[in-house]
Design an enzyme around this catalytic site. Structure first.
Site, mmCIF file in Angstrom:
data_model
loop_
_atom_site.group_PDB
_atom_site.id
_atom_site.type_symbol
_atom_site.label_atom_id
_atom_site.label_comp_id
_atom_site.label_asym_id
_atom_site.label_seq_id
_atom_site.Cartn_x
_atom_site.Cartn_y
_atom_site.Cartn_z
ATOM 1 N N GLU A 106 34.158 42.213 57.018
ATOM 2 C CA GLU A 106 33.829 41.306 55.924
ATOM 3 C C GLU A 106 35.069 40.559 55.455
ATOM 4 O O GLU A 106 36.152 41.133 55.388
ATOM 5 C CB GLU A 106 33.235 42.113 54.754
ATOM 6 C CG GLU A 106 32.672 41.254 53.642
ATOM 7 C CD GLU A 106 31.982 42.093 52.555
ATOM 8 O OE1 GLU A 106 31.031 42.819 52.875
ATOM 9 O OE2 GLU A 106 32.415 42.010 51.389
ATOM 10 N N ASP A 108 36.127 38.176 52.220
ATOM 11 C CA ASP A 108 35.587 37.825 50.894
ATOM 12 C C ASP A 108 36.433 36.864 50.086
ATOM 13 O O ASP A 108 37.640 37.063 49.958
ATOM 14 C CB ASP A 108 35.543 39.072 49.987
ATOM 15 C CG ASP A 108 34.565 40.098 50.435
ATOM 16 O OD1 ASP A 108 33.458 39.724 50.804
ATOM 17 O OD2 ASP A 108 34.917 41.295 50.394
ATOM 18 N N GLU A 110 36.011 36.046 46.095
ATOM 19 C CA GLU A 110 35.227 36.335 44.888
ATOM 20 C C GLU A 110 35.873 35.627 43.702
ATOM 21 O O GLU A 110 37.082 35.742 43.499
ATOM 22 C CB GLU A 110 35.171 37.838 44.634
ATOM 23 C CG GLU A 110 34.271 38.548 45.638
ATOM 24 C CD GLU A 110 34.217 40.048 45.438
ATOM 25 O OE1 GLU A 110 33.126 40.622 45.517
ATOM 26 O OE2 GLU A 110 35.286 40.651 45.215
ATOM 27 N N THR A 124 40.451 38.053 46.939
ATOM 28 C CA THR A 124 40.085 38.076 48.362
ATOM 29 C C THR A 124 40.154 39.510 48.850
ATOM 30 O O THR A 124 40.882 40.345 48.301
ATOM 31 C CB THR A 124 41.037 37.211 49.215
ATOM 32 O OG1 THR A 124 42.380 37.643 49.000
ATOM 33 C CG2 THR A 124 40.910 35.738 48.865
ATOM 34 N N ASN A 125 39.363 39.785 49.876
ATOM 35 C CA ASN A 125 39.378 41.121 50.468
ATOM 36 C C ASN A 125 39.054 40.994 51.952
ATOM 37 O O ASN A 125 38.398 40.031 52.371
ATOM 38 C CB ASN A 125 38.358 42.026 49.763
ATOM 39 C CG ASN A 125 38.624 43.519 49.963
ATOM 40 O OD1 ASN A 125 39.546 43.905 50.677
ATOM 41 N ND2 ASN A 125 37.804 44.346 49.339
ATOM 42 N N GLU A 135 42.310 44.348 48.350
ATOM 43 C CA GLU A 135 42.177 43.261 47.388
ATOM 44 C C GLU A 135 43.499 42.568 47.091
ATOM 45 O O GLU A 135 44.535 43.216 46.944
ATOM 46 C CB GLU A 135 41.605 43.774 46.056
ATOM 47 C CG GLU A 135 40.182 44.265 46.112
ATOM 48 C CD GLU A 135 40.069 45.733 46.533
ATOM 49 O OE1 GLU A 135 41.118 46.359 46.830
ATOM 50 O OE2 GLU A 135 38.937 46.249 46.563
ATOM 51 N N ASP A 199 30.739 45.004 34.419
ATOM 52 C CA ASP A 199 31.324 46.346 34.392
ATOM 53 C C ASP A 199 32.724 46.357 35.022
ATOM 54 O O ASP A 199 33.476 47.297 34.838
ATOM 55 C CB ASP A 199 30.398 47.350 35.101
ATOM 56 C CG ASP A 199 30.028 46.901 36.503
ATOM 57 O OD1 ASP A 199 29.961 45.670 36.748
ATOM 58 O OD2 ASP A 199 29.826 47.768 37.361
ATOM 59 N N TRP A 200 33.098 45.287 35.759
ATOM 60 C CA TRP A 200 34.444 45.286 36.355
ATOM 61 C C TRP A 200 35.146 43.928 36.411
ATOM 62 O O TRP A 200 36.374 43.874 36.472
ATOM 63 C CB TRP A 200 34.403 45.861 37.779
ATOM 64 C CG TRP A 200 33.585 45.039 38.756
ATOM 65 C CD1 TRP A 200 32.249 45.170 38.993
ATOM 66 C CD2 TRP A 200 34.040 43.974 39.601
ATOM 67 N NE1 TRP A 200 31.839 44.235 39.926
ATOM 68 C CE2 TRP A 200 32.924 43.504 40.322
ATOM 69 C CE3 TRP A 200 35.288 43.364 39.822
ATOM 70 C CZ2 TRP A 200 32.995 42.448 41.236
ATOM 71 C CZ3 TRP A 200 35.369 42.318 40.741
ATOM 72 C CH2 TRP A 200 34.225 41.878 41.437
ATOM 73 N N GLY A 204 39.061 43.873 33.968
ATOM 74 C CA GLY A 204 38.671 45.214 34.393
ATOM 75 C C GLY A 204 37.406 45.733 33.734
ATOM 76 O O GLY A 204 37.188 46.948 33.694
ATOM 77 N N ARG A 279 47.954 53.119 43.624
ATOM 78 C CA ARG A 279 46.854 53.237 44.568
ATOM 79 C C ARG A 279 47.343 53.666 45.946
ATOM 80 O O ARG A 279 46.708 54.452 46.624
ATOM 81 C CB ARG A 279 46.189 51.869 44.687
ATOM 82 C CG ARG A 279 44.704 51.888 44.609
ATOM 83 C CD ARG A 279 44.220 50.465 44.550
ATOM 84 N NE ARG A 279 43.126 50.266 45.473
ATOM 85 C CZ ARG A 279 42.700 49.069 45.845
ATOM 86 N NH1 ARG A 279 43.317 47.977 45.407
ATOM 87 N NH2 ARG A 279 41.690 48.955 46.673
HETATM 88 C C1 LIG Z 1 41.259 36.557 32.325
HETATM 89 O O1 LIG Z 1 42.205 36.221 31.334
HETATM 90 C C2 LIG Z 1 43.129 37.236 31.057
HETATM 91 C C3 LIG Z 1 43.979 36.799 29.879
HETATM 92 O O2 LIG Z 1 44.479 35.494 30.056
HETATM 93 C C4 LIG Z 1 43.944 37.545 32.316
HETATM 94 O O3 LIG Z 1 44.837 38.620 32.066
HETATM 95 C C5 LIG Z 1 43.007 37.889 33.465
HETATM 96 O O4 LIG Z 1 43.754 38.042 34.664
HETATM 97 C C6 LIG Z 1 41.968 36.798 33.656
HETATM 98 N N1 LIG Z 1 41.044 37.072 34.755
HETATM 99 C C7 LIG Z 1 40.213 38.115 34.829
HETATM 100 C C8 LIG Z 1 39.295 38.110 35.995
HETATM 101 O O5 LIG Z 1 40.165 39.018 34.021
#
Ligand SMILES: *[C@@H]1O[C@H](CO)[C@@H](O)[C@H](O)[C@H]1NC(C)=O
Length: 291
Positions: A106, A108, A110, A124-125, A135, A199-200, A204, A279
């Site tokens: 795969e 990716d 995303e 990307t993965n 990742e 959820d992710w 995060g 990790r």
């Molecule tokens: C969203 O914004 C925060 C703060 O600017 C940043 O740390 C983060 O990398 C951005 N992207 C995601 C997917 O959380």
């Protein structure tokens, strides 16, 4: 003068026409020639006579589509305009997948949404022979929701390269000679989905989707798949005019691309599994093999 220009233009037009003829079959203009909807018909709307589509995510569903065929090596690109404003908790993906359960390959892209004013992240993965967990994440040097930008994947015997507007953001080299797995024997289809993953996806999982902002829209157009499809793949590969992506110019990054790639890594990379010590106390072998 006038006449000369006209005939030169006409000649050019004819020449280009003849040149394009060999590609016509490989790059259909409309969405439905290349793809079919795989998830929620009523959340994908065709625009501009089928040359562009709108993907819709609301509380009832996301959506997805897949190529009608599978390809063994090639170059795939599309132009995407992501969800503007508050897209936190949403993920749009564009990927290639062998669609095999156990030894999945795969590749990716995303696109992880964010709160208004905070940058989208591109993750990307690479899965090779069933193993992913590779990742990398970059923040883009433009707002990907303000306009269409080109996202492409080059996959040949030498490397997999991910490009954003022709700037390489990720390269996974074929290091099979050193025992590192490389996707090489399974054809892959091209897929895309838009879904909720709060959820992710954003910070995060801390930032949740705001359904008051729904429906969310992403737009895709200029679908271009150039690859040897299965089962016609054998005759296709035997004709060198048909697989330009294997040519000498595509076996490694050009000097200019290599410069751009270094620039991305220095200025826009925000996560790399290769340097994630918690990790991987010992970096995975492909990280040491380098590019
Ligand atoms: C969203 O914004 C925060 C703060 O600017 C940043 O740390 C983060 O990398 C951005 N992207 C995601 C997917 O959380």
């Amino acid at each position: 003068m006038e006449h000369n220009n006209l005939s030169i233009n006409l000649l050019l037009f004819l020449l280009l026409g003849a040149f394009n003829l060999s590609n016509v079959l490989a790059r259909p203009a409309t969405f439905l020639q290349d793809f079919r909807i795989t998830w929620s018909d009523n959340h994908i709307k065709q625009l501009d006579g089928g040359r562009a589509i709108q993907l819709i995510l609301d509380q009832s569903s996301g959506c997805g589509f897949a190529s009608r065929k599978q390809y063994l090596f090639g170059h795939v690109s599309m132009k995407i305009k992501l969800i503007p404003g508050d897209s936190a908790g949403t993920v749009a993906a564009f990927y290639m997948n062998s669609d095999t359960d156990t030894v999945r390959d795969e590749l990716d892209f995303e696109f992880l949404g964010n709160r208004s004013g905070h940058p989208y992240t591109v993750q990307t993965n690479v899965y090779a022979h069933g193993k992913g967990d590779r990742e990398q994440r970059v923040n883009l040097w433009f707002d990907p929701a303000a306009d269409f930008h080109t996202y492409s994947i080059l996959w040949n015997h030498h490397h997999v390269a991910f490009f954003v507007d022709n700037v390489p953001i990720r390269v996974y080299k074929n290091n099979e000679a050193r025992g590192i797995p490389y996707p090489k024997s399974q054809p892959m289809g091209i897929y895309s989905t838009l879904w909720e993953a709060d959820d992710w996806a954003t910070r995060g999982g801390l930032e949740k989707i705001d359904w008051n902002k729904a429906p969310f829209f992403a737009y895709y157009k200029d679908f271009d798949i150039e690859g040897c499809d299965v089962p016609g793949q054998r005759t296709c590969i035997s004709n060198p005019n048909n697989n330009w992506w294997e040519g000498p110019a595509f076996r490694q990054l050009s000097a200019k691309q290599a410069r751009l790639y270094r620039w991305v890594r220095m200025n826009h990379m925000i996560y790399d599994y290769c340097t994630d010590k918690s990790r991987y106390p010992i970096p995975p072998r492909e990280c040491l093999a380098g590019y």
